[in-house]
Design a protein around this motif. Structure first.
Motif, mmCIF file in Angstrom:
data_model
loop_
_atom_site.group_PDB
_atom_site.id
_atom_site.type_symbol
_atom_site.label_atom_id
_atom_site.label_comp_id
_atom_site.label_asym_id
_atom_site.label_seq_id
_atom_site.Cartn_x
_atom_site.Cartn_y
_atom_site.Cartn_z
ATOM 1 N N UNK A 167 -3.003 3.115 -3.911
ATOM 2 C CA UNK A 167 -2.274 4.160 -3.472
ATOM 3 C C UNK A 167 -3.384 4.694 -2.308
ATOM 4 N N UNK A 168 -3.110 4.876 -1.307
ATOM 5 C CA UNK A 168 -3.864 5.572 -0.220
ATOM 6 C C UNK A 168 -3.260 6.350 0.456
ATOM 7 N N UNK A 169 -3.091 7.853 -0.323
ATOM 8 C CA UNK A 169 -2.032 8.762 0.155
ATOM 9 C C UNK A 169 -2.615 10.058 0.072
ATOM 10 N N UNK B 10 0.870 -1.170 0.009
ATOM 11 C CA UNK B 10 0.168 0.016 0.168
ATOM 12 C C UNK B 10 0.620 1.397 0.104
ATOM 13 N N UNK B 11 0.712 2.149 -0.900
ATOM 14 C CA UNK B 11 1.401 3.420 -1.104
ATOM 15 C C UNK B 11 0.793 4.366 -0.309
ATOM 16 N N UNK C 224 -8.946 10.517 -1.830
ATOM 17 C CA UNK C 224 -9.409 9.202 -2.103
ATOM 18 C C UNK C 224 -8.340 8.200 -2.421
ATOM 19 N N UNK C 225 -8.572 6.797 -2.144
ATOM 20 C CA UNK C 225 -7.540 5.692 -2.756
ATOM 21 C C UNK C 225 -7.660 5.562 -4.279
ATOM 22 N N UNK C 226 -6.746 5.059 -4.738
ATOM 23 C CA UNK C 226 -6.703 4.663 -6.129
ATOM 24 C C UNK C 226 -5.920 3.340 -6.591
ATOM 25 N N UNK C 227 -6.516 2.780 -7.491
ATOM 26 C CA UNK C 227 -5.901 1.436 -8.136
ATOM 27 C C UNK C 227 -5.799 1.745 -9.688
#
Lengths: 344, 401
Positions: A105-107, A43-44, A232-235
């Motif tokens: 990516x949760x940053x 997880x970033x 928000x988070x991304x994929x």
């Protein structure tokens, strides 16, 4: 002559092997399988932003963004500690996700159209509704962002903040000078040294970064919020199942808050006979399995990190050092913007 | 019967044979062709593979983004730049900033390096030890650390704009940088520049003439009064005829900062300072090695000819040492240019920071941007070494003459 021919043919073999390895098209392996096989979610996160993602004094990562990762790990692997946190600068974060170095990516990343399209990523939801603000030393006697003409602005490079500043000053016909740094710490340090008059970032980040200053009380946040920053988070593009899992992890946390499910009462509530709760807890139907998870996925998530409200309060809200009001991040039932589609 | 000159052997054919197969003959040629084909194929596969991957992830590709609006500000631009300019413009701004800090860095690194290098061999005990200490301390500390040190040191030493050091009310030094009046060209600027150019050309021609006289006839021609007269006289003449070349726009403190005037930002100063002092430590050692490589007899010969120590150094030792110094010196220049990409740590908008940093994260087109950036650094390095090789060739030629 014989020897050179032999060497050459050996070389050719090596080349052929390398070539065929390179030629193999990437098989569309599912990210879910990759995570399950690895037994670990990658997880970033940020390089240390209190309240969102920062290591605490014992070295454990904490924060809202971190809790999203822990919730995903709990839903898949039934263990919120099975997460490898990869600290990334604003500049490197997308490349890291594009190249499969991280699974999600949760940053504290702002949802924008170009990031959804040309950067090749998908935002899965909004964990925090934010906006960009300015931090100024109280000694400068500035009461409004409109008084910032000719100011020098410190900003972190590779962020939407950098462009928003340009837009804002241009729209208000003010001159400015920008100094952009690759790391948040360097940006803040330079602001503190007096090189810049103003430090700009998302308001939540300013509140968090301000705690790192030598005299936090000597600096004030200006009233203007100059942009929309939905974080928000991304994929990555191209794995719809994974997209769904990350998306519904956040929705599960929001729905849990709306239904009154908390970390404490989750076992109690799971015995409920209400049809809605039975669907959520998986005692009726197979909604979790449709996602590629287990029936008890919501229970796992809530047990690991609590519902959305609990996560918010613990990390940035009233039970944290930052004490940020929920504001826009209240549930829609309480006058906020947080609204999750139903689990059914 | 006339004697015919023998035909030269077929050089070209022999050379081709050596290039293609050498002694192994035809099979060797076949092998080389196969090898080249395999190399091309691997390269093609890599590109095709990357393209497929980008397409499946629907990541934008191609160089069209260069014409898109960048939309972010840059603190130092040597060419006019505004937020609504394109990424191509950002690229040029970054490239010029990189070249500017590298050029300044190379100049000061060379000057400091030569001084320290020669100082380390000085018969004066204190000077020699101080120079030695400089080399040992500077070259053994990480460069990034030194850049941050200089940045923080420079900033901490400087006052806020309102309390800035004033130089006769014309130039101001504060933690926003050094502000100086900005020259604004007038009508007389073009003739003035032409006059300066002509003066320089005449000066060079005079020098060539003097050297030729020295080498051909052994006569010493005094040229410096003429050179001085031309260099000062022509520009003055141009001012008298065509008027002043430029007027100046003085900086004025307005609100938070100075407006008007030209400015040197602290990031530039810190970076140039760190790069030149760091590289100077290595250049000093290279200079010492070069000078040590010149035979002791040369110095003694210079002394017996009645030359002073300085003259011996300048006329005999350094020219010979240059042959040894130049190749590693080129390396240091290349290192300095590449090290300037550490600018990103202190917010200096160099190529790596604004193009491979901000532009990359805004567009997400890592492959194209990294490829362009790599190509540019490679080009800068190749041009630098070409210039140095040319200089080395000239030095070598004059040695053997």
């Amino acid at each position: 002559m014989k020897r050179s021919a032999l060497a050459a043919s050996m070389f050719m073999t090596v080349l052929l092997a390398a070539g065929s390895a390179a030629a193999q098209a990437p098989k569309a392996t599912s990210t879910l399988d990759v995570v399950k096989n690895r037994g670990m979610l990658s997880c970033g996160v940020s390089q240390g932003l209190p309240g969102f993602s920062a290591p605490d004094d014992k070295g454990n990562w904490t924060g809202i963004d971190v809790d999203i990762c822990r919730a995903i790990a709990a839903a898949i692997l039934n263990d919120p500690t099975k997460v490898r946190f990869v600290p990334l600068s604003a500049k490197d974060r997308f490349t890291s996700l594009q190249s499969s170095d991280i699974d999600v990516l949760s940053r504290n990343t702002t949802w924008t159209l170009s990031r959804d399209t040309s950067v090749g990523l998908n935002f899965t939801g909004i964990t925090y509704y934010d906006g960009q603000g300015f931090l100024v030393a109280k000694a400068k006697n500035v009461n409004s962002a409109l008084e910032l003409s000719n100011a020098t602005v410190c900003v972190q490079t590779g962020t939407t903040n950098e462009q928003n500043v340009a837009d804002y000053f241009k729209a208000n016909k003010m001159k400015y000078e920008i100094v952009a740094f690759s790391s948040a710490d360097e940006t803040l340090k330079t602001y503190e040294s007096g090189r810049c008059d103003v430090f700009t970032s998302d308001v939540s980040q300013i509140v968090a970064e301000r705690t790192k200053l030598a005299q936090p009380d000597a600096h004030a946040i200006l009233p203007e919020v100059i942009s929309k920053e939905p974080l928000g988070p991304l994929v990555r593009h191209g794995d719809d199942q994974w997209f769904d899992i990350v998306k519904w992890t956040l929705f599960a946390m929001l729905n849990a808050e709306e239904l009154g499910i908390t970390q404490k009462n989750v076992d109690e509530m799971a015995k409920s006979d209400k049809p809605e709760l039975k669907r959520v807890f998986g005692t009726d139907g197979n909604l979790g399995e449709q996602l590629g998870l287990t029936k008890d996925w919501v229970i796992r998530i809530v047990k690991a990190v609590g519902n959305y409200g609990e996560t918010f309060d613990r990390n940035v809200g009233e039970n944290s050092k930052l004490k940020i009001a929920r504001g826009w991040n209240k549930l829609y039932t309480q006058g906020g913007l947080q609204y999750a589609p139903p689990i059914r | 019967m006339a004697i015919e000159a023998r035909k030269p052997p077929p050089q070209f054919a022999a050379r081709m044979k050596r290039v293609l197969g050498g002694r192994s003959g035809l099979s060797g040629i076949a092998m080389q062709l196969l090898f080249a084909a395999a190399l091309v194929w691997v390269g093609y596969e890599i590109i095709a593979n990357a393209r497929t991957n980008l397409e499946t992830q629907r990541i934008a590709s191609g160089f069209g983004f260069l014409n898109n609006t960048a939309g972010f500000g840059v603190s130092q631009a040597l060419i006019p730049y505004a937020e609504n300019d394109s990424y191509l413009r950002v690229f040029l701004v970054g490239l010029l900033n990189t070249l500017a800090v590298s050029a300044v860095g190379v100049f000061f690194a060379t000057v400091i390096g030569f001084l320290i290098g020669l100082g380390r061999m000085s018969p004066n005990w204190l000077v020699a030890r101080l120079c030695g200490a400089y080399v040992e301390i500077i070259r053994n500390l990480p460069l990034l650390f030194q850049i941050l040190f200089w940045y923080i040191a420079v900033l901490a030493a400087l006052p806020a704009p309102r309390q800035s050091f004033s130089f006769f009310g014309v130039a101001f030094l504060s933690n926003r940088g050094l502000v100086v009046p900005k020259p604004i060209p007038l009508d007389g600027s073009a003739p003035f520049l032409i006059a300066v150019l002509v003066a320089i050309i005449v000066a060079i021609a005079l020098r060539i003439h003097a050297r030729k006289a020295l080498f051909d006839r052994g006569s010493v021609v005094t040229i410096w009064p003429y050179v001085l007269a031309v260099l000062v006289g022509l520009p003055v003449l141009s001012i008298m005829v065509f008027g002043m070349p430029a007027t100046s726009e003085p900086p004025v403190l307005r609100g938070f900062n100075f407006s008007g005037g030209s400015r040197v930002v602290p990031e530039f100063v810190a970076l140039a300072l760190a790069l030149s002092t760091y590289t100077a430590a290595f250049i000093a050692e290279i200079v010492r090695a070069g000078v040590t490589s010149v035979h002791k007899g040369q110095v003694e010969a210079g002394g017996s000819l009645g030359l002073s120590r300085g003259q011996t150094l300048r006329l005999i030792v350094v020219p010979q040492a240059l042959r040894v110094i130049l190749p590693p010196l080129t390396n240091q220049y290349l290192n300095l240019t590449k090290n300037s990409s550490l600018a990103v740590a202190i917010g200096y908008p160099d190529l790596f920071s604004v193009f491979a940093g901000t532009s990359l994260s805004q567009t997400g087109q890592a492959i194209e941007i990294i490829a362009i950036t790599m190509g540019v650094y490679l080009l800068i390095s190749l041009v630098t070494s070409a210039i140095m090789n040319f200089y080395g060739w000239r030095v070598g030629r004059s040695m053997s003459a």
